[in-house]
Design an enzyme around this catalytic site. Sequence first.
Site, short mmCIF file in Angstrom:
data_model
loop_
_atom_site.label_atom_id
_atom_site.label_comp_id
_atom_site.label_asym_id
_atom_site.label_seq_id
_atom_site.Cartn_x
_atom_site.Cartn_y
_atom_site.Cartn_z
N HIS A 167 1.07 -1.14 0.31
CA HIS A 167 0.03 -0.04 -0.12
C HIS A 167 0.94 1.12 0.00
O HIS A 167 0.84 2.09 0.86
CB HIS A 167 -0.65 -0.02 1.06
CG HIS A 167 -2.08 1.21 1.30
ND1 HIS A 167 -1.97 2.01 1.39
CD2 HIS A 167 -3.52 1.04 1.39
CE1 HIS A 167 -3.23 2.77 1.05
NE2 HIS A 167 -3.94 1.77 1.41
N GLU A 270 -0.47 0.86 -5.18
CA GLU A 270 -0.48 -0.14 -4.89
C GLU A 270 -0.55 -1.38 -5.48
O GLU A 270 -0.70 -1.43 -6.06
CB GLU A 270 -1.35 0.22 -3.49
CG GLU A 270 -1.94 0.40 -2.58
CD GLU A 270 -3.11 1.07 -2.57
OE1 GLU A 270 -3.59 0.06 -1.77
OE2 GLU A 270 -3.57 1.87 -2.43
C1 BG6 Z 1 -6.95 2.24 0.08
C2 BG6 Z 1 -8.20 1.91 0.39
O1 BG6 Z 1 -6.11 0.99 -0.32
O2 BG6 Z 1 -6.30 2.03 1.21
C3 BG6 Z 1 -9.05 3.05 0.15
O3 BG6 Z 1 -8.67 1.19 -0.95
C4 BG6 Z 1 -8.90 2.94 2.25
O4 BG6 Z 1 -10.73 1.95 0.91
C5 BG6 Z 1 -7.37 3.22 2.00
O5 BG6 Z 1 -9.19 4.11 2.66
C6 BG6 Z 1 -7.06 4.19 3.76
O6 BG6 Z 1 -7.01 2.77 3.96
P1 BG6 Z 1 -6.37 2.69 5.82
O7 BG6 Z 1 -7.15 1.28 6.20
O8 BG6 Z 1 -5.20 2.66 5.90
O9 BG6 Z 1 -7.05 3.68 6.79
#
Ligand code: BG6
Length: 299
Positions: A167, A270
């Site tokens: 991510h 990602e």
């Molecule tokens: C992204 C998702 O990868 O991550 C989103 O597609 C999400 O929907 C974002 O809001 C952040 O996620 P988190 O759990 O780190 O706040």
Amino acid sequence: MTGLLRSGAPLPASVRAEAGKRGLPRVVVSTATATAESYLQGAHVTAWAPAGQVDVIWMSEKSAFAPGAPIRGGVPVCFPWFGPLPWGNAPLHGFARVSDWTLAEVTEQGDEVALVFTLSDSEETRASAWPHPFDARYTVTVGAGLTLALEVTNTGAEPITFAEAFHTYLGVGDVRDVSITGLEQAPYVDRLVSPEWLEPTGEPLTITAETDRVYAQPGTIAVVDRAGARTLTITAQGSANAVVWNPWIAKAAAMGDFGDDEWTQMVCIETCNVLDAAVTLAPGERHAMVATISVSATE
Ligand code: BG6
């Protein structure tokens, strides 16, 4: 801090172990070609900059660095599911990003340093919504490029299915002045609208509102950052999807661990296997997903 490496062996001179934010253990790499840092919690890369560059990996000033909570920014490793799961004990994006990984190996080769983190099923993971046996080996190679490689092995007697994502939060000069190439021919799901696959747009992607898209069969992705006068290129292997995410104004303001104005400085690209591209492994089988990020001057 000593003994961070599983074997207790000394670290190379370019790597040091220390207590990082809120006392969480981290490894810091500093070579002639790059600097980087990684926390054991989540095997989370929180910095990487090739020599002479500002950080490529973006971190929120508001990240809590609380034990057991996701770190905001850097490279969360999402595994063995992505997003929410509709059943059981399922922290968003899986347990890997909030688990304590083991620093299993550190090797130095020329100007590159490889950090190897490992995670296996435990009483805790077996109590989650994904109770299966597995071994994960995550290699972070720090140099003029940053290479992330997640290898997952099915150590059990039944097939397993998992989703996974790096991510990656990339730092940009101004997200409103970025164009993202490599996705022009890729079908995509706009997660803010519906779960349906949409036709490729044929155009480079620009960020003009909250963006949360899953692309299928992406090419090599380049983030052309005009304000930052550089281009960040992501090549991937063993990955069927790319997610592009920027929270924009309202979502950034609603997140407690994200500064109100920070959305202008980042975009998540990602490398992943999600939705219908989740990976299934037969007993004993292994799968690797690899992403390499590099930096060049924007022409
Ligand atoms: C992204 C998702 O990868 O991550 C989103 O597609 C999400 O929907 C974002 O809001 C952040 O996620 P988190 O759990 O780190 O706040």
